[in-house]
Design an enzyme around this catalytic site. Sequence first.
Site, mmCIF file in Angstrom:
data_model
loop_
_atom_site.group_PDB
_atom_site.id
_atom_site.type_symbol
_atom_site.label_atom_id
_atom_site.label_comp_id
_atom_site.label_asym_id
_atom_site.label_seq_id
_atom_site.Cartn_x
_atom_site.Cartn_y
_atom_site.Cartn_z
ATOM 1 N N ARG A 52 90.403 33.891 56.292
ATOM 2 C CA ARG A 52 90.286 35.040 56.033
ATOM 3 C C ARG A 52 89.750 35.753 57.799
ATOM 4 O O ARG A 52 89.233 34.850 58.860
ATOM 5 C CB ARG A 52 89.173 36.246 55.990
ATOM 6 C CG ARG A 52 89.197 34.796 54.280
ATOM 7 C CD ARG A 52 88.232 35.767 53.749
ATOM 8 N NE ARG A 52 86.746 34.746 53.772
ATOM 9 C CZ ARG A 52 85.456 34.988 53.503
ATOM 10 N NH1 ARG A 52 85.584 35.561 52.604
ATOM 11 N NH2 ARG A 52 84.410 34.255 53.523
ATOM 12 N N ASP A 94 61.593 47.917 48.837
ATOM 13 C CA ASP A 94 63.106 47.154 48.569
ATOM 14 C C ASP A 94 64.144 48.686 48.269
ATOM 15 O O ASP A 94 63.232 48.452 46.915
ATOM 16 C CB ASP A 94 63.100 46.234 47.907
ATOM 17 C CG ASP A 94 64.606 45.753 48.138
ATOM 18 O OD1 ASP A 94 64.234 44.612 48.469
ATOM 19 O OD2 ASP A 94 65.520 46.045 47.269
ATOM 20 N N ASN A 95 64.581 49.042 47.837
ATOM 21 C CA ASN A 95 65.514 50.066 47.417
ATOM 22 C C ASN A 95 65.979 49.767 46.339
ATOM 23 O O ASN A 95 67.269 49.732 46.255
ATOM 24 C CB ASN A 95 66.277 51.289 48.623
ATOM 25 C CG ASN A 95 67.356 50.000 48.875
ATOM 26 O OD1 ASN A 95 67.077 48.630 48.811
ATOM 27 N ND2 ASN A 95 68.491 50.913 49.783
ATOM 28 N N ARG A 120 79.668 25.173 59.021
ATOM 29 C CA ARG A 120 78.704 26.056 59.316
ATOM 30 C C ARG A 120 77.545 24.931 59.027
ATOM 31 O O ARG A 120 77.351 24.531 58.659
ATOM 32 C CB ARG A 120 78.377 27.534 57.534
ATOM 33 C CG ARG A 120 79.563 28.182 57.442
ATOM 34 C CD ARG A 120 79.581 28.668 58.959
ATOM 35 N NE ARG A 120 80.619 30.222 59.099
ATOM 36 C CZ ARG A 120 82.230 30.077 59.765
ATOM 37 N NH1 ARG A 120 81.693 28.772 60.603
ATOM 38 N NH2 ARG A 120 82.644 31.104 59.521
ATOM 39 N N PHE A 177 67.259 38.207 47.907
ATOM 40 C CA PHE A 177 67.312 36.574 48.101
ATOM 41 C C PHE A 177 66.220 35.907 48.590
ATOM 42 O O PHE A 177 65.315 35.670 48.268
ATOM 43 C CB PHE A 177 68.613 35.913 48.614
ATOM 44 C CG PHE A 177 68.891 34.772 48.686
ATOM 45 C CD1 PHE A 177 68.861 33.330 48.581
ATOM 46 C CD2 PHE A 177 69.817 33.944 49.744
ATOM 47 C CE1 PHE A 177 68.817 32.169 48.853
ATOM 48 C CE2 PHE A 177 69.875 32.947 50.179
ATOM 49 C CZ PHE A 177 69.493 31.845 49.857
ATOM 50 N N ILE A 178 66.247 36.460 50.128
ATOM 51 C CA ILE A 178 66.025 35.264 51.179
ATOM 52 C C ILE A 178 63.927 35.769 50.737
ATOM 53 O O ILE A 178 63.338 35.588 51.266
ATOM 54 C CB ILE A 178 66.257 35.438 52.289
ATOM 55 C CG1 ILE A 178 67.324 35.084 52.627
ATOM 56 C CG2 ILE A 178 64.938 34.872 53.110
ATOM 57 C CD1 ILE A 178 67.976 34.140 54.067
ATOM 58 N N THR A 238 70.976 45.817 46.633
ATOM 59 C CA THR A 238 71.589 45.042 46.036
ATOM 60 C C THR A 238 70.391 43.066 45.700
ATOM 61 O O THR A 238 70.318 42.425 44.972
ATOM 62 C CB THR A 238 72.411 43.563 47.619
ATOM 63 O OG1 THR A 238 71.419 43.686 48.387
ATOM 64 C CG2 THR A 238 73.228 44.814 47.540
ATOM 65 N N TYR A 261 77.732 44.220 61.421
ATOM 66 C CA TYR A 261 75.934 44.084 60.997
ATOM 67 C C TYR A 261 75.522 43.199 62.419
ATOM 68 O O TYR A 261 74.521 43.134 62.639
ATOM 69 C CB TYR A 261 77.617 42.889 60.018
ATOM 70 C CG TYR A 261 75.930 42.291 58.964
ATOM 71 C CD1 TYR A 261 74.736 42.758 58.895
ATOM 72 C CD2 TYR A 261 75.662 40.814 59.898
ATOM 73 C CE1 TYR A 261 73.346 42.071 58.431
ATOM 74 C CE2 TYR A 261 75.367 39.584 59.701
ATOM 75 C CZ TYR A 261 73.753 40.999 58.855
ATOM 76 O OH TYR A 261 72.420 39.584 58.146
ATOM 77 N N ASP A 272 63.329 53.458 50.505
ATOM 78 C CA ASP A 272 64.847 52.980 51.045
ATOM 79 C C ASP A 272 64.680 53.978 52.230
ATOM 80 O O ASP A 272 63.086 53.760 53.266
ATOM 81 C CB ASP A 272 65.295 54.541 50.912
ATOM 82 C CG ASP A 272 67.041 53.707 51.288
ATOM 83 O OD1 ASP A 272 66.922 53.127 52.742
ATOM 84 O OD2 ASP A 272 67.531 53.710 50.779
HETATM 85 N N1 LIG Z 1 71.682 34.939 53.803
HETATM 86 C C1 LIG Z 1 71.756 34.694 54.920
HETATM 87 O O1 LIG Z 1 72.907 33.669 54.926
HETATM 88 C C2 LIG Z 1 71.749 35.423 56.134
HETATM 89 C C3 LIG Z 1 71.620 34.873 57.254
HETATM 90 C C4 LIG Z 1 70.985 35.518 58.793
HETATM 91 C C5 LIG Z 1 70.506 36.600 58.254
HETATM 92 N N2 LIG Z 1 70.047 37.544 56.904
HETATM 93 C C6 LIG Z 1 69.080 38.159 57.063
HETATM 94 O O2 LIG Z 1 68.516 38.155 55.798
HETATM 95 C C7 LIG Z 1 67.453 39.000 55.534
HETATM 96 C C8 LIG Z 1 67.530 38.980 53.987
HETATM 97 O O3 LIG Z 1 69.121 38.721 53.999
HETATM 98 P P1 LIG Z 1 69.435 38.216 51.744
HETATM 99 O O4 LIG Z 1 71.059 37.513 52.039
HETATM 100 O O5 LIG Z 1 68.138 37.407 51.471
HETATM 101 O O6 LIG Z 1 70.435 40.422 51.595
HETATM 102 P P2 LIG Z 1 69.774 40.650 50.107
HETATM 103 O O7 LIG Z 1 70.669 41.660 49.566
HETATM 104 O O8 LIG Z 1 69.604 39.361 49.414
HETATM 105 O O9 LIG Z 1 68.669 41.301 51.069
HETATM 106 C C9 LIG Z 1 67.951 42.404 51.622
HETATM 107 C C10 LIG Z 1 67.499 43.494 50.218
HETATM 108 O O10 LIG Z 1 66.854 44.787 51.128
HETATM 109 C C11 LIG Z 1 67.052 44.956 50.395
HETATM 110 N N3 LIG Z 1 67.459 46.953 51.187
HETATM 111 C C12 LIG Z 1 68.746 46.587 52.095
HETATM 112 N N4 LIG Z 1 68.545 47.776 52.337
HETATM 113 C C13 LIG Z 1 67.833 48.494 52.249
HETATM 114 C C14 LIG Z 1 67.274 49.467 52.703
HETATM 115 N N5 LIG Z 1 67.853 50.455 52.935
HETATM 116 N N6 LIG Z 1 65.713 49.900 52.550
HETATM 117 C C15 LIG Z 1 65.345 49.345 51.244
HETATM 118 N N7 LIG Z 1 65.694 48.290 50.733
HETATM 119 C C16 LIG Z 1 67.052 47.496 51.315
HETATM 120 C C17 LIG Z 1 68.132 44.370 49.383
HETATM 121 O O11 LIG Z 1 67.794 45.500 48.423
HETATM 122 C C18 LIG Z 1 67.754 43.236 49.062
HETATM 123 O O12 LIG Z 1 66.848 43.384 48.138
HETATM 124 C C19 LIG Z 1 68.910 40.561 55.955
HETATM 125 O O13 LIG Z 1 67.589 40.967 57.258
HETATM 126 C C20 LIG Z 1 69.895 39.322 56.425
HETATM 127 O O14 LIG Z 1 71.023 40.130 57.400
HETATM 128 C C21 LIG Z 1 70.499 36.154 56.100
#
Ligand SMILES: NC(=O)c1ccc[n+]([C@@H]2O[C@H](COP(=O)([O-])OP(=O)(O)OC[C@H]3O[C@@H](n4cnc5c(N)ncnc54)[C@H](O)[C@@H]3O)[C@@H](O)[C@H]2O)c1
Length: 319
Positions: free
Chosen positions: A266, A31-32, A209, A11-12, A35, A142, A51
């Site tokens: 929750r 990226d692996n 939030r 996503f981000i 998700t 986490y 990975d």
């Molecule tokens: N979404 C939020 O509100 C939020 C808030 C705080 C922090 N974050 C941080 O932002 C980052 C991105 O979050 P997101 O919401 O986009 O999540 P997301 O799950 O959409 O993105 C995570 C990405 O990392 C990849 N990934 C996961 N494990 C992996 C591995 N072992 N090797 C290679 N690739 C791997 C997944 O395939 C995915 O594309 C994360 O680090 C998360 O902790 C997100």
Amino acid sequence: MRILVTGGAGFIGSHVTDRYLALGHEVAVLDNLSTGKRENLNPQARFYEVDLTEPDCVRKVVQEFRPHIINHHAAQASVALSVQQPLADAESNISGMINLLEAAREKGVRRVIYSSTGGAIYGATDHLPTPETHPTNPLSPYGCSKLCGEEYLKTWHRLYGLQYVIFRYGNVYGPRQDAHGEAGVVAIFGRLMLEGKQPTIFGRGHKTRDYVYVCDVAEANALALSGPANDTFNLATGSQTTDQQVFDTVAAATGYAGPPIYGPERLGDLQHSCLDITKAREILGWAPQVSFAEGVARTVAYLREQAEEQHPEAISDPP
Ligand SMILES: NC(=O)c1ccc[n+]([C@@H]2O[C@H](COP(=O)([O-])OP(=O)(O)OC[C@H]3O[C@@H](n4cnc5c(N)ncnc54)[C@H](O)[C@@H]3O)[C@@H](O)[C@H]2O)c1
């Protein structure tokens, strides 16, 4: 600049990739696809399906692409999963970080930009909005693994001079967020309402939030490519939005007229989370540009488009 974005199919990370490419940088994504999704990958970026827990593969990517900067967004990002499988969470978020840092050190990467988290790290607090100086009290594996990642990064700075920028995000929302996940309430409510289904608010709707739009977050990641380093910044808006306000705003954008279901609270959910963004404003010159109503409208427009592609007959017209 050559920039390696880990998690760039997520996503981000995919928005950060888009922003870097738009600025004319050369970008590769690691990226692996656990998700992340192939359709989120920007075709202008080189893609390595790797990975982070495999040190040799990570080293090979960094050796081949030779990034000046690594933007680290890949993570096991589910709080619930981290509780069920803390070791798997630590493997991705801690061992994965170490593998990346070792490759960065060996290949002379200049700077690592790291996406950490606010609420999950500060824990329950009455100090709202919460500044970066607040004590850290993670309430989940986490939160603990993300905080640990911060400490490893700072240690590599002290040992080897690797520059870092740590971002602690509030609740990021916007297009491409998983609408079927456990978190990401704007996307979840939006999808359900567009399908004519009744969303559930856990509790009476009073929890709050701090929601920040994903393109604002991507812009901060662009500012972090140069300028001040070796510091930690909250990225959010500094204002609280209740669950009820989220419901009402998404309902207005989707045209949904029904009430929510009010379910039981929750276990482990924070009551309030809101981050002080004074530091990002003053040092990075960053400020969020997109209001919550506007961000929700853009997210709903995206969800509507997605849904129309999949089930053209099931979607109601915009209000
Ligand atoms: N979404 C939020 O509100 C939020 C808030 C705080 C922090 N974050 C941080 O932002 C980052 C991105 O979050 P997101 O919401 O986009 O999540 P997301 O799950 O959409 O993105 C995570 C990405 O990392 C990849 N990934 C996961 N494990 C992996 C591995 N072992 N090797 C290679 N690739 C791997 C997944 O395939 C995915 O594309 C994360 O680090 C998360 O902790 C997100």
